[in-house]
Design a protein around this motif. Structure first.
Motif, PDB file in Angstrom:
ATOM      1  N   ARG A 188      -4.894   0.003  -3.476  1.00 10.01           N
ATOM      2  CA  ARG A 188      -6.086   0.530  -2.817  1.00 10.01           C
ATOM      3  C   ARG A 188      -7.286  -0.332  -3.182  1.00 10.01           C
ATOM      4  O   ARG A 188      -7.301  -1.002  -4.211  1.00 10.01           O
ATOM      5  CB  ARG A 188      -6.380   1.965  -3.268  1.00 10.01           C
ATOM      6  CG  ARG A 188      -5.259   2.956  -3.048  1.00 10.01           C
ATOM      7  CD  ARG A 188      -5.082   3.296  -1.573  1.00 10.01           C
ATOM      8  NE  ARG A 188      -4.107   4.346  -1.369  1.00 10.01           N
ATOM      9  CZ  ARG A 188      -2.811   4.155  -1.133  1.00 10.01           C
ATOM     10  NH1 ARG A 188      -2.323   2.933  -1.102  1.00 10.01           N
ATOM     11  NH2 ARG A 188      -1.995   5.165  -0.945  1.00 10.01           N
ATOM     12  N   GLU A 221     -11.650  -0.003  -3.404  1.00 12.52           N
ATOM     13  CA  GLU A 221     -12.836   0.857  -3.400  1.00 12.52           C
ATOM     14  C   GLU A 221     -14.048  -0.042  -3.519  1.00 12.52           C
ATOM     15  O   GLU A 221     -13.973  -1.124  -4.083  1.00 12.52           O
ATOM     16  CB  GLU A 221     -12.822   1.829  -4.584  1.00 12.52           C
ATOM     17  CG  GLU A 221     -11.697   2.805  -4.552  1.00 12.52           C
ATOM     18  CD  GLU A 221     -12.160   4.241  -4.575  1.00 12.52           C
ATOM     19  OE1 GLU A 221     -13.356   4.491  -4.742  1.00 12.52           O
ATOM     20  OE2 GLU A 221     -11.299   5.102  -4.423  1.00 12.52           O
ATOM     21  N   THR A 264       0.825  -1.211   0.000  1.00  8.09           N
ATOM     22  CA  THR A 264       0.000   0.000   0.000  1.00  8.09           C
ATOM     23  C   THR A 264       0.858   1.260   0.000  1.00  8.09           C
ATOM     24  O   THR A 264       0.330   2.357  -0.174  1.00  8.09           O
ATOM     25  CB  THR A 264      -0.933   0.027   1.229  1.00  8.09           C
ATOM     26  OG1 THR A 264      -0.140  -0.045   2.412  1.00  8.09           O
ATOM     27  CG2 THR A 264      -1.928  -1.122   1.182  1.00  8.09           C
TER      28      THR A 264
END
Length: 102
Positions: free
Chosen positions: A79, A81, A4
């Motif tokens: 990431r 979402e 990350t």
């Protein structure tokens, strides 16, 4: 390698580009019934947790496959979402920057 962070400590790299993987999952009527009952007594809705965990893994697998096609050694700035597509269906998106380590 998946990270990350925006870098790989101690390593230089060549940026290959954006990679992503996604999946859309819908709830099952049976899960809805169990979830409704669980709302009465409280606690984790394990049926939905399992559904979302599977969706995250599938999105990650698809992102990794796209990175491998580019010849990447790693994906940085990873990431997740999520978004609601319709009532009862959600998309999970995994994305990051594919890089080749030097």
């Amino acid at each position: 390698m998946l990270t990350t962070t925006d870098t790989v400590p101690g390593r230089e790299f060549e940026v290959l580009g954006l990679v992503r993987g996604s999946t859309v999952r819908a709830k099952h009527i049976g899960s809805d019934i169990v979830a409704g009952l669980r709302n009465l007594v409280g606690g984790e809705v394990k049926e939905y947790a399992a559904l979302m965990a599977g969706a995250r893994e599938q999105a990650l697998d698809r992102m990794k496959a796209e990175a491998e096609k580019l010849g990447a050694d790693a994906v940085i700035a990873l990431r997740f979402e999520t978004s609601t597509i319709t009532q009862g269906a959600s998309e999970i998106l995994a994305y990051g920057t594919a890089v080749r380590l030097r």
